[in-house]
Enzyme design. Structure first.
Site, mmCIF file in Angstrom:
data_model
loop_
_atom_site.group_PDB
_atom_site.id
_atom_site.type_symbol
_atom_site.label_atom_id
_atom_site.label_comp_id
_atom_site.label_asym_id
_atom_site.label_seq_id
_atom_site.Cartn_x
_atom_site.Cartn_y
_atom_site.Cartn_z
ATOM 1 N N LYS A 166 0.920 -1.050 -0.010
ATOM 2 C CA LYS A 166 0.048 -0.075 0.198
ATOM 3 C C LYS A 166 0.812 1.165 0.077
ATOM 4 C CE LYS A 166 -4.006 -1.985 0.504
ATOM 5 N NZ LYS A 166 -5.143 -1.726 -0.244
ATOM 6 N N ASP A 191 -0.553 -0.230 -4.540
ATOM 7 C CA ASP A 191 -1.806 -0.045 -4.445
ATOM 8 C C ASP A 191 -1.958 1.412 -3.631
ATOM 9 O OD1 ASP A 191 -4.569 0.091 -4.173
ATOM 10 O OD2 ASP A 191 -4.825 -1.664 -3.313
ATOM 11 N N GLU A 216 -1.816 0.416 -8.774
ATOM 12 C CA GLU A 216 -3.403 -0.057 -8.510
ATOM 13 C C GLU A 216 -4.122 1.220 -7.913
ATOM 14 O OE1 GLU A 216 -3.969 -3.470 -6.484
ATOM 15 O OE2 GLU A 216 -5.978 -3.222 -5.904
ATOM 16 N N ASP A 241 -9.349 -0.878 -9.387
ATOM 17 C CA ASP A 241 -9.944 -1.483 -8.439
ATOM 18 C C ASP A 241 -11.419 -0.876 -8.262
ATOM 19 O OD1 ASP A 241 -10.596 -2.849 -6.183
ATOM 20 O OD2 ASP A 241 -8.886 -2.562 -4.954
ATOM 21 N N LYS A 265 -12.807 -8.059 -7.727
ATOM 22 C CA LYS A 265 -13.350 -8.488 -6.310
ATOM 23 C C LYS A 265 -14.612 -9.178 -6.644
ATOM 24 C CE LYS A 265 -10.147 -5.944 -3.555
ATOM 25 N NZ LYS A 265 -9.850 -4.569 -2.817
HETATM 26 MG MG MG Z 1 -7.075 -2.137 -4.320
#
Ligand code: MG
Length: 370
Positions: A166, A191, A216, A241, A265
Site C-alpha cells: 500500500k 496500491d 493499482e 480496483d 473482487k
Molecule cells: Mg486495491
C-alpha cells in the site's frame, strides 16, 4: 440447476481478530468484522459472506447497510421464490439499486448450495478448471521501512508469486526504492486506494522506473479521464480496483485507455456472475485480470480461489495464507501455500471448506433467523 425453495435463512455477524492491524491510505482494520448468510434447503446448507467493512472507507457499503438491505429486501425476496436459479434470483433483486456486497453474499450462499446439491465443487459450476492457484500478498502501510522490508522478506521466503504494498502521497518512492534495492527481481506492485489526484502526477511518474507490475487505483474511483491521462504518460500498467463496479465501468475504462489491468473482487461487483462477465470482457480486450482480497474469512477466500480457476485470471491475485491474517478462522481447512507458493483448491462439494461450529460460536456477535 435449480433449488426448489430456501427453508431457512440466518444472518450471522462475526468478528475475527487480525494478527496485525492492516493500514491503508484510507483507514485501519484491527478486528475483521464480517456478515455471513447461512441458507438451508433439504438438509443441505450453503454459506455466503458480505465482505464490506464496518466503516465505509473502501466503498460506500458497510456491514450495517448490508445487513439492512439483506434483511429487509434481498432475503425476503429469496424466501418467496420457488425453483430458484440465478436468473430468477437476479431478476428478483433488480429493483434494489446498488449494494453489490450485500447481493454477493446472497448469490454466493445460493451458489454454494447449488454446488453442494449437485455434489460438485463450485468451480465446476462456473466454468473453471481444477488447477493450483497463484498466491499474492498485500502489505499494509508500516511504521518503518525496516518493518516493511521484514514483511517482504517473509513473503519472498514463502514464495508468494506477487508482493503488493500500500502507498499514499508521501509514502511511496522511498518504500519502493528500499524494496527494489533488496529485491530487484520480485513481482512487485503498489496500491494507492485512490489517494492521489491529478496534481500529484509527477509523484506517480517517479514510480515508473521501478519495474512495477502495476500501479493499482492511483486516482479517485470516478476519475476515468485522469487515469487515462496518467496511463498515456507512464509505461507501468495501471490497474483499476474501486473504479470497476460493473462491466460498463470496464468498457468506459477500456474505451478511454484508463487501465491495462483490472482487479476483480467478486464481492465489490455483486457476485460471481458479474465478476465473470467483467473477466470475459477484460480478456477479450487484452486487459490483465486478477482476484483481489478483502481480508475475508475462509468462506470468501474459498470463493475467490474457485473464481480464479477461470482462464481469464492470468495474474497472481491477493489470495494469501489464512495464517497471514488470522490465528483462528471460522472454516476448516485453512489456505496454505505449497513449496512453490501455489494454493491447492479445497476438496469437496460447494466452496469446499466447512464452517467449524465451535469457531463460529466463539466469534459470533449476532445470530438472527430472517
Ligand atoms: Mg486495491
Amino acid at each position: 440447476m435449480t433449488v426448489p425453495k430456501i427453508d431457512r435463512a440466518e444472518l450471522i455477524a462475526v468478528s475475527l481478530p487480525l494478527k496485525h492491524p492492516f493500514r491503508t491510505s484510507a483507514g485501519v482494520v484491527v478486528n475483521r468484522e464480517s456478515l455471513l448468510l447461512r441458507l438451508r434447503c433439504g438438509g443441505l446448507e450453503g454459506f455466503g459472506e458480505c465482505t464490506a467493512f464496518a466503516i465505509p472507507f473502501y466503498t460506500y457499503e458497510t456491514l450495517e447497510t448490508a445487513q439492512r438491505i439483506a434483511e429487509e429486501y434481498l432475503i425476503p425476496e429469496l424466501l418467496s421464490l420457488r425453483n430458484i436459479d440465478f436468473d430468477t434470483m437476479r431478476n428478483a433483486f433488480a429493483d434494489v439499486q446498488g449494494h453489490p456486497m450485500a447481493k454477493a453474499m446472497v448469490e454466493n450462499a445460493v451458489a454454494d448450495l447449488f454446488a453442494r446439491a449437485k455434489g460438485v465443487p463450485l468451480y465446476e459450476c462456473i466454468g473453471g478448471t481444477k488447477k493450483p492457484i497463484m498466491s499474492g500478498i498485500a502489505l499494509g502501510l508500516k511504521s518503518s521501512i525496516d518493518a516493511l522490508i521484514d514483511d517482504v522478506t517473509l513473503a519472498v521466503d514463502k514464495k508468494y508469486h506477487r508482493v503488493k504494498i500500500k502507498i499514499k502521497p508521501g509514502a511511496d518512492k522511498e518504500l519502493i526504492s528500499a524494496i527494489r534495492n533488496r529485491f530487484p527481481d520480485i513481482n512487485l506492485s503498489v496500491d494507492a486506494n485512490g489517494s492521489y489526484d491529478a496534481s500529484r502526477f509527477s509523484a506517480l511518474r517517479d514510480l515508473d522506473g521501478f519495474n512495477l507490475d502495476m500501479i493499482e487505483q492511483p486516482l479517485p474511483r470516478r476519475d476515468f479521464a485522469a487515469h487515462a491521462r496518467l496511463q498515456k504518460a507512464i509505461r507501468t500498467p495501471i490497474c483499476l480496483d474501486e473504479s470497476i463496479e460493473c462491466v460498463e465501468d470496464l468498457k468506459t475504462a477500456v474505451s478511454l485507455g484508463a487501465c491495462r489491468v483490472v482487479n476483480i473482487k467478486q464481492s465489490r461487483v455483486g457476485g460471481l456472475h458479474r465478476a465473470i462477465a467483467i473477466a470475459e470482457y477484460a480478456r477479450t480486450n487484452g486487459i490483465g485480470v486478477w482476484s483481489g482480497g478483502m481480508l475475508e474469512t475462509g468462506i470468501s477466500r474459498a470463493v475467490n480461489l474457485h473464481l480464479q480457476t477461470r482462464d481469464e485470471f492470468n495474474l497472481p491475485g491477493d489470495t494469501s495464507e489464512t495464517t497471514r491474517y488470522f490465528d483462528e478462522d471460522i472454516v476448516d481447512a485453512p489456505v496454505v501455500l505449497d513449496e512453490d507458493g501455489f494454493i491447492q483448491l479445497p476438496e469437496g462439494p460447494g466452496i469446499g471448506v466447512d464452517v467449524n461450529p465451535d469457531m463460529l460460536a466463539k466469534h459470533s456477535l449476532l445470530h438472527k433467523i430472517v
